[in-house]
Motif scaffolding. Structure first.
Motif, PDB file in Angstrom:
ATOM      1  N   ALA A 255      16.842  -0.807   2.330  1.00  0.00           N
ATOM      2  CA  ALA A 255      17.408  -1.353   3.563  1.00  0.00           C
ATOM      3  C   ALA A 255      16.464  -2.373   4.167  1.00  0.00           C
ATOM      4  O   ALA A 255      15.239  -2.224   4.109  1.00  0.00           O
ATOM      5  CB  ALA A 255      17.667  -0.238   4.565  1.00  0.00           C
ATOM      6  N   ARG A 256      17.053  -3.380   4.763  1.00  0.00           N
ATOM      7  CA  ARG A 256      16.283  -4.365   5.515  1.00  0.00           C
ATOM      8  C   ARG A 256      16.707  -4.245   6.971  1.00  0.00           C
ATOM      9  O   ARG A 256      17.886  -4.379   7.291  1.00  0.00           O
ATOM     10  CB  ARG A 256      16.565  -5.773   4.993  1.00  0.00           C
ATOM     11  CG  ARG A 256      15.745  -6.844   5.718  1.00  0.00           C
ATOM     12  CD  ARG A 256      15.787  -8.134   4.921  1.00  0.00           C
ATOM     13  NE  ARG A 256      17.141  -8.657   4.793  1.00  0.00           N
ATOM     14  CZ  ARG A 256      17.693  -9.512   5.671  1.00  0.00           C
ATOM     15  NH1 ARG A 256      17.005  -9.907   6.736  1.00  0.00           N
ATOM     16  NH2 ARG A 256      18.911  -9.953   5.470  1.00  0.00           N
ATOM     17  N   THR A 257      15.731  -3.979   7.822  1.00  0.00           N
ATOM     18  CA  THR A 257      16.015  -3.716   9.235  1.00  0.00           C
ATOM     19  C   THR A 257      15.792  -4.984  10.035  1.00  0.00           C
ATOM     20  O   THR A 257      14.745  -5.628   9.927  1.00  0.00           O
ATOM     21  CB  THR A 257      15.129  -2.591   9.779  1.00  0.00           C
ATOM     22  OG1 THR A 257      15.345  -1.419   8.995  1.00  0.00           O
ATOM     23  CG2 THR A 257      15.448  -2.304  11.231  1.00  0.00           C
ATOM     24  N   VAL A 258      16.750  -5.307  10.862  1.00  0.00           N
ATOM     25  CA  VAL A 258      16.672  -6.464  11.750  1.00  0.00           C
ATOM     26  C   VAL A 258      16.906  -5.978  13.164  1.00  0.00           C
ATOM     27  O   VAL A 258      17.920  -5.340  13.437  1.00  0.00           O
ATOM     28  CB  VAL A 258      17.721  -7.538  11.370  1.00  0.00           C
ATOM     29  CG1 VAL A 258      17.644  -8.711  12.333  1.00  0.00           C
ATOM     30  CG2 VAL A 258      17.509  -7.996   9.943  1.00  0.00           C
ATOM     31  N   THR A 259      15.946  -6.249  14.042  1.00  0.00           N
ATOM     32  CA  THR A 259      16.071  -5.826  15.444  1.00  0.00           C
ATOM     33  C   THR A 259      16.760  -6.931  16.226  1.00  0.00           C
ATOM     34  O   THR A 259      16.362  -8.095  16.151  1.00  0.00           O
ATOM     35  CB  THR A 259      14.704  -5.530  16.046  1.00  0.00           C
ATOM     36  OG1 THR A 259      14.062  -4.501  15.274  1.00  0.00           O
ATOM     37  CG2 THR A 259      14.841  -5.066  17.490  1.00  0.00           C
ATOM     38  N   LEU A 260      17.775  -6.530  16.950  1.00  0.00           N
ATOM     39  CA  LEU A 260      18.536  -7.490  17.752  1.00  0.00           C
ATOM     40  C   LEU A 260      18.114  -7.366  19.201  1.00  0.00           C
ATOM     41  O   LEU A 260      18.336  -6.343  19.845  1.00  0.00           O
ATOM     42  CB  LEU A 260      20.035  -7.217  17.618  1.00  0.00           C
ATOM     43  CG  LEU A 260      20.606  -7.300  16.199  1.00  0.00           C
ATOM     44  CD1 LEU A 260      22.091  -6.977  16.229  1.00  0.00           C
ATOM     45  CD2 LEU A 260      20.368  -8.662  15.589  1.00  0.00           C
ATOM     46  N   ASN A 261      17.433  -8.408  19.732  1.00  0.00           N
ATOM     47  CA  ASN A 261      17.038  -8.442  21.133  1.00  0.00           C
ATOM     48  C   ASN A 261      17.898  -9.475  21.847  1.00  0.00           C
ATOM     49  O   ASN A 261      18.061 -10.605  21.359  1.00  0.00           O
ATOM     50  CB  ASN A 261      15.575  -8.821  21.271  1.00  0.00           C
ATOM     51  CG  ASN A 261      14.673  -7.733  20.726  1.00  0.00           C
ATOM     52  OD1 ASN A 261      14.879  -6.556  20.988  1.00  0.00           O
ATOM     53  ND2 ASN A 261      13.673  -8.133  19.927  1.00  0.00           N
ATOM     54  N   PRO A 262      18.449  -9.144  23.002  1.00  0.00           N
ATOM     55  CA  PRO A 262      19.282 -10.119  23.715  1.00  0.00           C
ATOM     56  C   PRO A 262      18.469 -11.320  24.152  1.00  0.00           C
ATOM     57  O   PRO A 262      17.338 -11.183  24.617  1.00  0.00           O
ATOM     58  CB  PRO A 262      19.833  -9.330  24.904  1.00  0.00           C
ATOM     59  CG  PRO A 262      18.873  -8.207  25.090  1.00  0.00           C
ATOM     60  CD  PRO A 262      18.338  -7.861  23.729  1.00  0.00           C
ATOM     61  N   SER A 263      19.019 -12.512  23.972  1.00  0.00           N
ATOM     62  CA  SER A 263      18.342 -13.742  24.371  1.00  0.00           C
ATOM     63  C   SER A 263      18.719 -14.172  25.772  1.00  0.00           C
ATOM     64  O   SER A 263      18.228 -15.175  26.260  1.00  0.00           O
ATOM     65  CB  SER A 263      18.681 -14.864  23.387  1.00  0.00           C
ATOM     66  OG  SER A 263      20.075 -15.078  23.349  1.00  0.00           O
ATOM     67  N   HIS A 280      21.250  -0.015  37.301  1.00  0.00           N
ATOM     68  CA  HIS A 280      21.921  -0.196  36.018  1.00  0.00           C
ATOM     69  C   HIS A 280      21.201   0.610  34.970  1.00  0.00           C
ATOM     70  O   HIS A 280      19.967   0.647  34.927  1.00  0.00           O
ATOM     71  CB  HIS A 280      21.939  -1.674  35.619  1.00  0.00           C
ATOM     72  CG  HIS A 280      22.522  -2.573  36.672  1.00  0.00           C
ATOM     73  ND1 HIS A 280      23.873  -2.607  36.945  1.00  0.00           N
ATOM     74  CD2 HIS A 280      21.924  -3.426  37.546  1.00  0.00           C
ATOM     75  CE1 HIS A 280      24.103  -3.481  37.921  1.00  0.00           C
ATOM     76  NE2 HIS A 280      22.927  -3.989  38.308  1.00  0.00           N
ATOM     77  N   ALA A 281      21.967   1.237  34.110  1.00  0.00           N
ATOM     78  CA  ALA A 281      21.365   2.015  33.029  1.00  0.00           C
ATOM     79  C   ALA A 281      20.731   1.067  32.028  1.00  0.00           C
ATOM     80  O   ALA A 281      21.316   0.042  31.676  1.00  0.00           O
ATOM     81  CB  ALA A 281      22.416   2.863  32.337  1.00  0.00           C
ATOM     82  N   PRO A 282      19.528   1.334  31.567  1.00  0.00           N
ATOM     83  CA  PRO A 282      18.874   0.448  30.600  1.00  0.00           C
ATOM     84  C   PRO A 282      19.615   0.485  29.271  1.00  0.00           C
ATOM     85  O   PRO A 282      20.130   1.500  28.853  1.00  0.00           O
ATOM     86  CB  PRO A 282      17.469   1.042  30.465  1.00  0.00           C
ATOM     87  CG  PRO A 282      17.628   2.474  30.846  1.00  0.00           C
ATOM     88  CD  PRO A 282      18.689   2.493  31.899  1.00  0.00           C
ATOM     89  N   GLU A 283      19.670  -0.665  28.613  1.00  0.00           N
ATOM     90  CA  GLU A 283      20.312  -0.770  27.311  1.00  0.00           C
ATOM     91  C   GLU A 283      19.249  -0.765  26.231  1.00  0.00           C
ATOM     92  O   GLU A 283      18.244  -1.466  26.324  1.00  0.00           O
ATOM     93  CB  GLU A 283      21.125  -2.067  27.209  1.00  0.00           C
ATOM     94  CG  GLU A 283      22.312  -2.079  28.126  1.00  0.00           C
ATOM     95  CD  GLU A 283      23.161  -3.287  27.865  1.00  0.00           C
ATOM     96  OE1 GLU A 283      22.743  -4.115  27.035  1.00  0.00           O
ATOM     97  OE2 GLU A 283      24.213  -3.410  28.493  1.00  0.00           O
ATOM     98  N   GLU A 284      19.471   0.077  25.218  1.00  0.00           N
ATOM     99  CA  GLU A 284      18.535   0.115  24.101  1.00  0.00           C
ATOM    100  C   GLU A 284      18.888  -1.000  23.121  1.00  0.00           C
ATOM    101  O   GLU A 284      20.040  -1.283  22.883  1.00  0.00           O
ATOM    102  CB  GLU A 284      18.638   1.477  23.381  1.00  0.00           C
ATOM    103  CG  GLU A 284      18.258   2.639  24.267  1.00  0.00           C
ATOM    104  CD  GLU A 284      18.314   3.934  23.493  1.00  0.00           C
ATOM    105  OE1 GLU A 284      18.455   3.849  22.263  1.00  0.00           O
ATOM    106  OE2 GLU A 284      18.208   4.989  24.109  1.00  0.00           O
ATOM    107  N   PRO A 285      17.886  -1.638  22.547  1.00  0.00           N
ATOM    108  CA  PRO A 285      18.181  -2.647  21.522  1.00  0.00           C
ATOM    109  C   PRO A 285      18.785  -1.994  20.299  1.00  0.00           C
ATOM    110  O   PRO A 285      18.417  -0.894  19.938  1.00  0.00           O
ATOM    111  CB  PRO A 285      16.806  -3.262  21.218  1.00  0.00           C
ATOM    112  CG  PRO A 285      15.827  -2.206  21.610  1.00  0.00           C
ATOM    113  CD  PRO A 285      16.424  -1.486  22.773  1.00  0.00           C
ATOM    114  N   ARG A 286      19.728  -2.666  19.687  1.00  0.00           N
ATOM    115  CA  ARG A 286      20.387  -2.149  18.493  1.00  0.00           C
ATOM    116  C   ARG A 286      19.777  -2.802  17.274  1.00  0.00           C
ATOM    117  O   ARG A 286      19.485  -3.998  17.253  1.00  0.00           O
ATOM    118  CB  ARG A 286      21.889  -2.449  18.517  1.00  0.00           C
ATOM    119  CG  ARG A 286      22.612  -1.824  19.677  1.00  0.00           C
ATOM    120  CD  ARG A 286      24.083  -2.073  19.555  1.00  0.00           C
ATOM    121  NE  ARG A 286      24.775  -0.823  19.314  1.00  0.00           N
ATOM    122  CZ  ARG A 286      26.018  -0.732  18.900  1.00  0.00           C
ATOM    123  NH1 ARG A 286      26.677  -1.809  18.633  1.00  0.00           N
ATOM    124  NH2 ARG A 286      26.583   0.423  18.715  1.00  0.00           N
ATOM    125  N   SER A 287      19.599  -2.025  16.235  1.00  0.00           N
ATOM    126  CA  SER A 287      19.115  -2.551  14.967  1.00  0.00           C
ATOM    127  C   SER A 287      19.984  -1.987  13.880  1.00  0.00           C
ATOM    128  O   SER A 287      20.686  -0.993  14.072  1.00  0.00           O
ATOM    129  CB  SER A 287      17.663  -2.154  14.728  1.00  0.00           C
ATOM    130  OG  SER A 287      17.539  -0.754  14.652  1.00  0.00           O
TER     131      SER A 287
END
Length: 292
Positions: A255-263, A280-287
């Motif tokens: 697997a190749r993991t890519v972290t998605l951070n909001p821009s 506001h509830a904090p949003e966790e980054p999705r990978s």
């Protein structure tokens, strides 16, 4: 003197001759009377009189009926004249024209409906044929992947619509709807990966999985990692997993993991009743691990 005067006017010989002639005529008349009386008796005058009376009454009744029919004819003629002035004939012609147009439209719709039914029937038959052709390969591929998770004794029953009906494990058969949520989730994942491999044997199709396997324990997660590897081994199709918990898929070696951070800042959420405004509830980054 009177006799002498009468004999002077009409001699006795002439009178005798006249008397003889009158007697002959009387006898002929009497014979004719008797003949006519016999004919009249043969004609049964009582019956003729009865028939005449009946015919007379029938004529009177027919006369009354004729008068009544004539009265009704006059009434109908009057109503027809009134109706003719109301344009009913024109409405009748218009109604007949509309009826003919409606019948033509109905015939056209009927033909189109018959064509649609035939097309639907043909497509359904072809679809069922294709499904039946896919049932055995699909079941074999799902069983191949699912045995990595459940063991070599697993067998599955698949219906013509490519739905898993039941699972048999160590000789015990359980309907799919009666399985645990985790088992359903694991079989569903195996089914999706199997379909992706069967659609195109060489290239396959991409599979997107959004934060699945939330009901699987660590031991099953380890086996499911091997399922990902077995499903993509020797193929070029891609499996993309979107997740907020990358630890679930840590066992996938390729697997190749890519972290998605909001821009950009996320949009403000509408506060719920249990959450005060401005919080506001904090949003966790999705990978996601990218397999294949």
């Amino acid at each position: 003197a009177e006799l002498r005067d009468a004999r002077a006017e009409q001699p006795d010989d002439a009178l005798a001759t006249a008397a003889t002639d009158a007697l002959a005529r009387a006898r002929r008349s009497e014979a004719d009377h008797e003949q006519r009386a016999a004919v009249l008796a043969a004609d049964d005058p009582s019956t003729v009189e009865a028939l005449y009376a009946t015919a007379k009454r029938a004529v009177e009744a027919l006369s009354h009926r004729a008068a009544d029919v004539e009265r009704r004819r006059a009434e109908v003629t009057g109503r027809l004249q009134v109706a003719g002035g109301e344009g009913r004939h024109d409405r009748l012609v218009l109604a007949r024209t509309e009826l003919a147009a409606a019948e033509r439209e109905h015939a056209a719709v009927t033909r189109r409906a018959a064509a649609a039914v035939r097309l639907h029937t043909t497509l359904a038959r072809r679809r069922d044929e294709v499904r039946r052709a896919y049932v055995a390969p699909f079941r074999r591929e799902v069983e191949r992947l699912a045995r990595i998770v459940f063991g070599p004794s697993l067998t599955l029953e698949v219906d013509p619509a490519l739905r898993i009906v039941s699972r048999t494990l160590a000789g015990v058969t359980v309907a799919f709807d009666a399985l645990s949520t985790g088992a359903k989730e694991q079989l569903g994942l195996c089914a999706r990966l199997a379909v992706a491999a069967l659609v195109d044997a060489e290239d396959g199709v991409p599979v997107l999985i959004d934060d699945a396997l939330g009901h699987s324990d660590p031991a099953r997660l380890e086996r499911l990692a091997a399922v990902f590897g077995a499903a993509t081994a020797g193929t070029s199709h891609q499996v993309v997993v979107l997740t907020c918990t990358p630890a679930r898929y840590r066992g996938i070696g390729a697997a190749r993991t890519v972290t998605l951070n909001p821009s950009y800042p996320p949009p403000e959420a509408v506060p719920s009743p249990a959450q005060p405004a401005g919080v506001h509830a904090p949003e966790e980054p999705r990978s996601y691990p990218e397999t294949g």
